[in-house]
Design a protein around this motif. Structure first.
Motif, PDB file in Angstrom:
ATOM      1  N   ILE A   1       6.213 -20.439   5.317  1.00  0.00           N
ATOM      2  CA  ILE A   1       5.126 -20.572   4.345  1.00  0.00           C
ATOM      3  C   ILE A   1       4.179 -21.685   4.774  1.00  0.00           C
ATOM      4  N   CYS A   2       4.737 -22.819   5.177  1.00  0.00           N
ATOM      5  CA  CYS A   2       3.895 -23.940   5.606  1.00  0.00           C
ATOM      6  C   CYS A   2       3.115 -23.603   6.872  1.00  0.00           C
ATOM      7  N   MET A   3       3.723 -22.847   7.795  1.00  0.00           N
ATOM      8  CA  MET A   3       2.999 -22.422   9.001  1.00  0.00           C
ATOM      9  C   MET A   3       1.827 -21.527   8.627  1.00  0.00           C
ATOM     10  N   ARG A   4       2.088 -20.532   7.794  1.00  0.00           N
ATOM     11  CA  ARG A   4       1.042 -19.570   7.414  1.00  0.00           C
ATOM     12  C   ARG A   4      -0.092 -20.214   6.639  1.00  0.00           C
ATOM     13  N   LYS A   5       0.221 -21.199   5.813  1.00  0.00           N
ATOM     14  CA  LYS A   5      -0.795 -21.846   4.983  1.00  0.00           C
ATOM     15  C   LYS A   5      -1.390 -23.094   5.638  1.00  0.00           C
ATOM     16  N   GLY A   6      -0.853 -23.465   6.798  1.00  0.00           N
ATOM     17  CA  GLY A   6      -1.346 -24.657   7.479  1.00  0.00           C
ATOM     18  C   GLY A   6      -1.012 -25.940   6.730  1.00  0.00           C
ATOM     19  N   LEU A   7       0.118 -25.957   6.033  1.00  0.00           N
ATOM     20  CA  LEU A   7       0.521 -27.132   5.254  1.00  0.00           C
ATOM     21  C   LEU A   7       1.328 -28.102   6.111  1.00  0.00           C
ATOM     22  N   LYS A   8       1.081 -29.383   5.899  1.00  0.00           N
ATOM     23  CA  LYS A   8       1.820 -30.416   6.632  1.00  0.00           C
ATOM     24  C   LYS A   8       3.164 -30.648   5.944  1.00  0.00           C
ATOM     25  N   LEU A   9       4.212 -30.686   6.756  1.00  0.00           N
ATOM     26  CA  LEU A   9       5.568 -30.820   6.233  1.00  0.00           C
ATOM     27  C   LEU A   9       6.372 -31.782   7.099  1.00  0.00           C
ATOM     28  N   VAL A  10       7.111 -32.660   6.442  1.00  0.00           N
ATOM     29  CA  VAL A  10       8.108 -33.493   7.108  1.00  0.00           C
ATOM     30  C   VAL A  10       9.414 -33.215   6.384  1.00  0.00           C
ATOM     31  N   MET A  11      10.436 -32.791   7.128  1.00  0.00           N
ATOM     32  CA  MET A  11      11.730 -32.508   6.522  1.00  0.00           C
ATOM     33  C   MET A  11      12.778 -33.446   7.094  1.00  0.00           C
ATOM     34  N   GLU A  12      13.606 -33.998   6.212  1.00  0.00           N
ATOM     35  CA  GLU A  12      14.686 -34.917   6.582  1.00  0.00           C
ATOM     36  C   GLU A  12      16.020 -34.208   6.410  1.00  0.00           C
ATOM     37  N   ASN A  13      16.964 -34.516   7.306  1.00  0.00           N
ATOM     38  CA  ASN A  13      18.329 -34.026   7.197  1.00  0.00           C
ATOM     39  C   ASN A  13      19.198 -34.893   8.093  1.00  0.00           C
ATOM     40  N   PRO A  14      20.497 -34.986   7.815  1.00  0.00           N
ATOM     41  CA  PRO A  14      21.372 -35.801   8.663  1.00  0.00           C
ATOM     42  C   PRO A  14      21.321 -35.362  10.118  1.00  0.00           C
ATOM     43  N   TYR A  15      21.647 -36.277  11.006  1.00  0.00           N
ATOM     44  CA  TYR A  15      21.674 -35.975  12.425  1.00  0.00           C
ATOM     45  C   TYR A  15      23.099 -36.090  12.943  1.00  0.00           C
ATOM     46  N   SER A  16      23.505 -35.136  13.740  1.00  0.00           N
ATOM     47  CA  SER A  16      24.727 -35.200  14.540  1.00  0.00           C
ATOM     48  C   SER A  16      24.639 -34.069  15.549  1.00  0.00           C
ATOM     49  N   GLU A  17      25.416 -34.152  16.581  1.00  0.00           N
ATOM     50  CA  GLU A  17      25.428 -33.079  17.575  1.00  0.00           C
ATOM     51  C   GLU A  17      25.941 -31.778  16.964  1.00  0.00           C
ATOM     52  N   GLU A  18      26.827 -31.883  15.961  1.00  0.00           N
ATOM     53  CA  GLU A  18      27.412 -30.696  15.336  1.00  0.00           C
ATOM     54  C   GLU A  18      26.568 -30.151  14.187  1.00  0.00           C
ATOM     55  N   HIS A  19      25.460 -30.809  13.858  1.00  0.00           N
ATOM     56  CA  HIS A  19      24.618 -30.375  12.739  1.00  0.00           C
ATOM     57  C   HIS A  19      24.156 -28.934  12.962  1.00  0.00           C
ATOM     58  N   PHE A  20      24.247 -28.122  11.937  1.00  0.00           N
ATOM     59  CA  PHE A  20      23.955 -26.692  12.043  1.00  0.00           C
ATOM     60  C   PHE A  20      22.552 -26.425  12.595  1.00  0.00           C
ATOM     61  N   LEU A  21      21.551 -27.125  12.066  1.00  0.00           N
ATOM     62  CA  LEU A  21      20.178 -26.880  12.522  1.00  0.00           C
ATOM     63  C   LEU A  21      19.953 -27.361  13.950  1.00  0.00           C
ATOM     64  N   ARG A  22      20.673 -28.356  14.392  1.00  0.00           N
ATOM     65  CA  ARG A  22      20.557 -28.805  15.790  1.00  0.00           C
ATOM     66  C   ARG A  22      21.087 -27.757  16.742  1.00  0.00           C
ATOM     67  N   ARG A  23      22.102 -27.036  16.311  1.00  0.00           N
ATOM     68  CA  ARG A  23      22.729 -26.038  17.177  1.00  0.00           C
ATOM     69  C   ARG A  23      22.122 -24.649  17.052  1.00  0.00           C
ATOM     70  N   TYR A  24      21.672 -24.285  15.846  1.00  0.00           N
ATOM     71  CA  TYR A  24      21.306 -22.890  15.597  1.00  0.00           C
ATOM     72  C   TYR A  24      19.906 -22.709  15.026  1.00  0.00           C
ATOM     73  N   TRP A  25      18.979 -23.572  15.421  1.00  0.00           N
ATOM     74  CA  TRP A  25      17.609 -23.415  14.918  1.00  0.00           C
ATOM     75  C   TRP A  25      16.646 -23.561  16.076  1.00  0.00           C
ATOM     76  N   CYS A  26      15.539 -22.859  15.970  1.00  0.00           N
ATOM     77  CA  CYS A  26      14.572 -22.806  17.075  1.00  0.00           C
ATOM     78  C   CYS A  26      13.582 -23.970  17.060  1.00  0.00           C
ATOM     79  N   TYR A  27      13.683 -24.875  16.103  1.00  0.00           N
ATOM     80  CA  TYR A  27      12.718 -25.970  15.981  1.00  0.00           C
ATOM     81  C   TYR A  27      13.452 -27.301  16.099  1.00  0.00           C
ATOM     82  N   SER A  28      12.991 -28.161  16.979  1.00  0.00           N
ATOM     83  CA  SER A  28      13.666 -29.436  17.224  1.00  0.00           C
ATOM     84  C   SER A  28      13.062 -30.557  16.382  1.00  0.00           C
TER      85      SER A  28
END
Length: 186
Positions: free
Chosen positions: A67-94
């Motif tokens: 939604i933010c990409m399509r609307k050109g909205l600025k977004l900052v998202m926070e989440n914990p960091y670890s090597e085992e974090h789900f989004l670090r392993r299985y997401w296309c955005y770093s």
């Protein structure tokens, strides 16, 4: 909700981490301390439901970004960091910023954290000000509720999610605002 947000606004999302953080792998493998007495059948049934919850959270985070990409909205998202974090392993955005020890910038806990920036870039301003140290150093297994009361929270779970105002202020000035704006030069 997104219709009322303009491209001049900034969305700062503290996306729920409970299904992305590194402990989720222990739950899937049936190795969480809470599962010690569970049967294999109970663990398998739990895994089916857990996967649905993870999938729902994954769908929601992707929908928010799309939604933010399509609307050109600025977004900052926070989440914990670890090597085992789900989004670090299985997401296309770093993540654009990884803070390995938030105490260094004035927060209560070490709590490694990652931040994704969409449709905006982190500023990387230098903030030359002394930090009032508020970090809690007690090892996890030795902490008491008194260690957490400094956050103003009434329970450990809430305390772990608190951000010290000093940390928030420094983060905003270092990564979000243009330096000339926060130094009052404009």
């Amino acid at each position: 909700m997104f219709d009322k947000i303009s491209s001049d606004d900034l969305i700062f999302a503290f996306f729920p981490c409970i299904r992305f953080e590194n402990q989720i792998m222990l739950w899937f493998r049936g190795q969480s301390v809470s599962q010690k007495k569970w049967s294999l059948e109970e663990k398998c049934e739990f895994d089916m439901n857990l996967l649905k919850e993870v999938s729902l959270m994954y769908d929601l985070v992707n929908k928010m970004f799309i939604i933010c990409m399509r609307k050109g909205l600025k977004l900052v998202m926070e989440n914990p960091y670890s090597e085992e974090h789900f989004l670090r392993r299985y997401w296309c955005y770093s993540p654009a910023v990884i803070d390995r020890d938030r105490r260094d910038s004035g927060d209560y806990f070490k709590k490694p954290t990652q931040y994704w920036f969409l449709n905006c870039e982190p500023q990387n301003n230098l903030v030359f000000e002394p930090i009032r140290y508020v970090g809690i150093h007690t090892k996890w297994e030795h902490r008491t509720m008194e260690d957490y009361r400094v956050t103003g929270a009434s329970n450990v779970k809430t305390a772990r999610s608190m951000i010290h105002p000093q940390y928030a202020d420094r983060f905003i000035r270092q990564y979000i605002l243009d330096e000339e704006i926060w130094r009052g030069k404009q």
